[in-house]
Design a protein around this motif. Structure first.
Motif, PDB file in Angstrom:
ATOM      1  N   VAL A 268      24.351  67.196  54.319  1.00 17.19           N
ATOM      2  CA  VAL A 268      24.465  67.818  52.996  1.00 17.19           C
ATOM      3  C   VAL A 268      25.584  68.849  53.116  1.00 17.19           C
ATOM      4  CG1 VAL A 268      23.211  68.986  51.165  1.00 17.19           C
ATOM      5  CG2 VAL A 268      22.001  67.455  52.727  1.00 17.19           C
TER       6      VAL A 268
ATOM      7  N   PHE B 149      21.439  69.927  37.785  1.00 14.89           N
ATOM      8  CA  PHE B 149      20.001  70.152  37.566  1.00 14.89           C
ATOM      9  C   PHE B 149      19.715  71.010  36.335  1.00 14.89           C
ATOM     10  CE2 PHE B 149      18.903  69.406  42.343  1.00 14.89           C
ATOM     11  CZ  PHE B 149      19.026  68.037  42.142  1.00 14.89           C
TER      12      PHE B 149
ATOM     13  N   PHE C 241      24.399  72.016  41.994  1.00 16.75           N
ATOM     14  CA  PHE C 241      22.970  71.687  41.808  1.00 16.75           C
ATOM     15  C   PHE C 241      22.218  72.979  41.461  1.00 16.75           C
ATOM     16  CE2 PHE C 241      24.967  68.300  44.153  1.00 16.75           C
ATOM     17  CZ  PHE C 241      24.492  67.174  43.517  1.00 16.75           C
TER      18      PHE C 241
ATOM     19  N   GLU D 102      27.365  58.997  49.522  1.00 21.58           N
ATOM     20  CA  GLU D 102      26.729  58.951  48.198  1.00 21.58           C
ATOM     21  C   GLU D 102      27.847  59.178  47.188  1.00 21.58           C
ATOM     22  OE1 GLU D 102      23.094  60.967  45.640  1.00 21.58           O
ATOM     23  OE2 GLU D 102      24.427  62.234  46.792  1.00 21.58           O
TER      24      GLU D 102
ATOM     25  N   ASP E 266      25.752  63.316  51.663  1.00 22.88           N
ATOM     26  CA  ASP E 266      25.155  63.701  50.386  1.00 22.88           C
ATOM     27  C   ASP E 266      26.199  64.242  49.399  1.00 22.88           C
ATOM     28  OD1 ASP E 266      22.548  64.480  48.918  1.00 22.88           O
ATOM     29  OD2 ASP E 266      23.678  66.350  48.899  1.00 22.88           O
TER      30      ASP E 266
ATOM     31  N   TYR F  74      17.364  69.579  50.709  1.00 22.88           N
ATOM     32  CA  TYR F  74      18.788  69.421  50.391  1.00 22.88           C
ATOM     33  C   TYR F  74      19.448  70.791  50.184  1.00 22.88           C
ATOM     34  CZ  TYR F  74      18.524  64.393  50.454  1.00 22.88           C
ATOM     35  OH  TYR F  74      18.376  63.091  50.880  1.00 22.88           O
TER      36      TYR F  74
HETATM   37  C1  NOJ Z   1      21.694  64.018  46.209  1.00 28.41           C
HETATM   38  C2  NOJ Z   1      20.366  63.898  46.897  1.00 28.41           C
HETATM   39  O1  NOJ Z   1      20.070  62.542  47.081  1.00 28.41           O
HETATM   40  C3  NOJ Z   1      19.369  64.607  46.025  1.00 28.41           C
HETATM   41  O2  NOJ Z   1      18.043  64.379  46.411  1.00 28.41           O
HETATM   42  C4  NOJ Z   1      19.702  66.076  46.038  1.00 28.41           C
HETATM   43  O3  NOJ Z   1      18.847  66.748  45.150  1.00 28.41           O
HETATM   44  C5  NOJ Z   1      21.152  66.318  45.622  1.00 28.41           C
HETATM   45  N1  NOJ Z   1      22.065  65.394  46.223  1.00 28.41           N
HETATM   46  C6  NOJ Z   1      21.581  67.695  46.024  1.00 28.41           C
HETATM   47  O4  NOJ Z   1      21.764  67.762  47.402  1.00 28.41           O
END
Ligand code: NOJ
Length: 588
Positions: free
Chosen positions: A136, A181, A200, A292, A236, A99
């Protein structure tokens, strides 16, 4: 004319593209016939998510790859799958298992080559399966050439392709936002003397969607993959692409920071970018998009999906977060009632019915716990639970998304130490919990419930070493139960979770009311049974699922004049459900 290797390849690619367009995929020309009425192909099928790193390793390096997937397409065909979402397999340093993308136009060598990808698309197509790529687009990798150029100074062509801000007067980060994160969402860069934003990891810098050149570059990537013949995109982290004012938020934990999700998810103006993407990329094609959409409340779904929305489907997070009031804190779980669980489906389906949208039914994905442990925790037979949840997934209105391994009845891993876990976000959640004053035991309890590794252990194909996933050392340990729960053994066992999935998927194909019929919750007050009908004209299916470890009773009039089409327990009595039993009735 003599053709060099590169030229030959370009011509082969061009021919291949023409063939794919002729076969009904790719961006259309005026002469293409696009379906204008009736259900779309992706509304009639079953979708399946592959965690590429863990599905099948063809070359013995311990990591799954594209040729491995091609070799297992018949498993997917047998499950009735028509769309396969691949987690990112582009060139990536793998800080977040793909990702974090360094090159959107090439395949990571660990997963194979572009030829392997083209072969996979073609072999899948022969089986009526379309490949769905994960786009992504909120962020790239720090190894992406765009970022390398952007960080090289303030005066270059890509200097504002990312989000760069000056420090506060005291030198600290521009805002007090915490990344998803963990830790500050800003990273200082010596060369520019500025901070860049990362929703992230610091290795995943956010792109600046305000810049039209960035949006165009991203649209070009999507078009490139449509021309390769893919059938759709999963978008994503798409709710984070538009940032609001860069202001501090009220601290929500002892670290003095505030979660970035609350500050930036689904910000005003985001839909303009996505409408632009839809008209530039998707119009005139037969692909589907699924966003998402963490942070999109049910009341907002109407702007995201449906005829006037931006995506064909959106993964809304109400269900997967049912036990987690604050996603950054895995130590605070909440009890939930079956009514809340049901409301998720009713609310989502109501919106899609009203807006002409479509619902993606999912109970698991590669970021979530295994559904058996998530939604049916505690005592009880895991096989019965796996079948009960399968019944829900495959009889719900919408396109069902199966997560690899779900069809074999996987449960969560419970490795004893945090050092056993690979996922960086899991490790960070653990550290965050300790910093916030939770004990090690409490922090590990959170990990055991929510670790993303649970959905990522290697696929269990047979009872041989490493479950037949690899001839080498698997990148993540194979789950110890693999000698019982594997594809080959389950295929032989008529009572297995796998065979139940196969039967249910067949039932869904045979009964159009299970695919297209209206949904109605018929026991809205029950705390133990989730019961609903799917009605289409004079066809009706009634589905009853016991969510408890005890026998549960219902009014047998609900299934008057009906016959049992399938039950998870082999035998069923009208009016009574065994613990975790699920049953589907159809009209006689
Ligand atoms: C959502 C993804 O499903 C996940 O696995 C990823 O870590 C984050 N987005 C960052 O891209």
């Amino acid at each position: 004319m003599l053709l060099g290797k590169g030229n030959k390849k370009m011509i082969v690619n061009a021919l291949m593209t023409c063939m794919l367009i002729a076969a009904g995929c790719g961006r259309s020309t005026e002469t293409d016939k696009l379906q204008t009425s009736g259900p779309k192909w992706w509304q009639q099928t079953v979708a399946y998510e592959i965690y590429v790193k863990s599905f099948m390793d063809s070359d013995g390096d311990g990591t799954g790859d594209l040729n491995g997937i091609t070799s297992k397409l018949d498993h997917l065909k047998e499950l009735g799958v028509g769309a396969v979402w691949l987690t990112p397999c582009y060139v990536s340093p793998q800080a977040d298992n793909g990702y974090d993308i360094a090159d959107y136009y090439n395949i990571d060598p660990a997963y194979g080559t572009m030829d392997d990808m083209e072969r996979l698309i073609e072999e899948a197509r022969k089986r009526d399966i379309r490949i769905v790529m994960d786009l992504v687009f909120n962020h790239t990798s720090i190894e992406n050439e765009w970022f390398k150029e952007s960080r090289s100074g303030k005066d270059n062509d890509k200097s504002d392709w990312y989000i760069w801000k000056d420090p506060k007067p005291d030198g600290s980060a521009p805002t007090n936002w915490r990344s998803i994160f963990g830790g500050s969402a800003w990273e200082y860069d010596e060369t520019r003397g500025q901070y860049y934003l990362h929703t992230f990891l610091p290795e995943q810098p956010d792109l600046n969607w305000e810049n039209p050149e960035v949006r165009k570059a991203l649209q070009d990537i999507a078009k490139f993959w449509i021309d390769k013949g893919v059938g759709g995109f999963r978008m994503d982290a798409i709710t984070y692409i538009k940032k609001p004012d860069y202001a501090d938020g009220r601290p929500d934990a002892a670290d003095g920071l505030t979660g970035i999700h609350a500050m930036t998810a689904n910000t005003d103006g985001i839909l303009d970018y996505l409408h632009e993407f839809k008209s530039e990329v998707q119009e005139g094609t037969d692909i589907f998009t699924v966003g998402e959409a963490n942070g999109v409340a049910p009341s907002d779904l109407k702007y995201w999906t449906g005829k006037d929305g931006v995506f064909d489907m959106v993964f809304e997070f109400g269900l997967v977060n049912i036990d987690l009031p604050d996603e950054s804190n895995w130590c605070e779980r909440r009890e939930w009632k079956l009514g809340e669980f049901r409301s998720f489906f009713s609310e989502n389906l109501e919106v899609s019915d009203e807006t002409g949208g479509w619902f993606p039914a999912f109970l698991e994905n590669h970021d979530q716990p295994r559904s058996i442990d998530h939604f049916m925790p505690g005592e009880g037979d895991r096989i019965a639970k796996g079948k009960a949840l399968a019944t829900l997934l495959l009889t719900m209105k919408g396109t069902p998304f199966i997560m690899q391994g779900e069809e074999l009845g996987y449960i969560n891993v419970d490795w004893p130490s945090i050092d056993d876990y690979n996922d960086i976000s899991t490790r960070n959640h653990y550290s965050f919990a300790l910093e916030e004053g939770y004990t090690e035991e409490e922090a590990m309890d959170g990990v055991h419930h929510f670790a993303r590794d649970s959905a990522r252990t290697p696929m269990q194909w047979d009872a041989s070493a490493n479950a037949g996933f690899t001839k080498g050392e698997p990148w993540l340990p194979v789950y110890p139960d693999y000698q019982v729960f594997n594809r080959a053994e389950e295929k032989k066992d008529p009572d297995s979770v796998l065979n139940y999935y196969i039967s249910l998927s067949g039932l869904r194909r045979e009964h159009s009311e299970l695919r297209e019929g209206d949904y109605e919750d018929i026991m809205p007050d029950s705390d133990s049974i989730f019961a609903y009908t799917r009605t289409q004209g004079d066809k009706k299916a009634t589905i009853l699922i016991n969510f408890t470890d005890s026998e549960a009773r219902y009014d047998a009039d609900l299934i008057k004049d009906s016959e049992c089409l399938i039950t998870s327990c082999g035998d069923t009595s009208p009016g009574i459900l065994a613990p975790f039993e699920a049953v589907v009735y159809g009209q006689k």
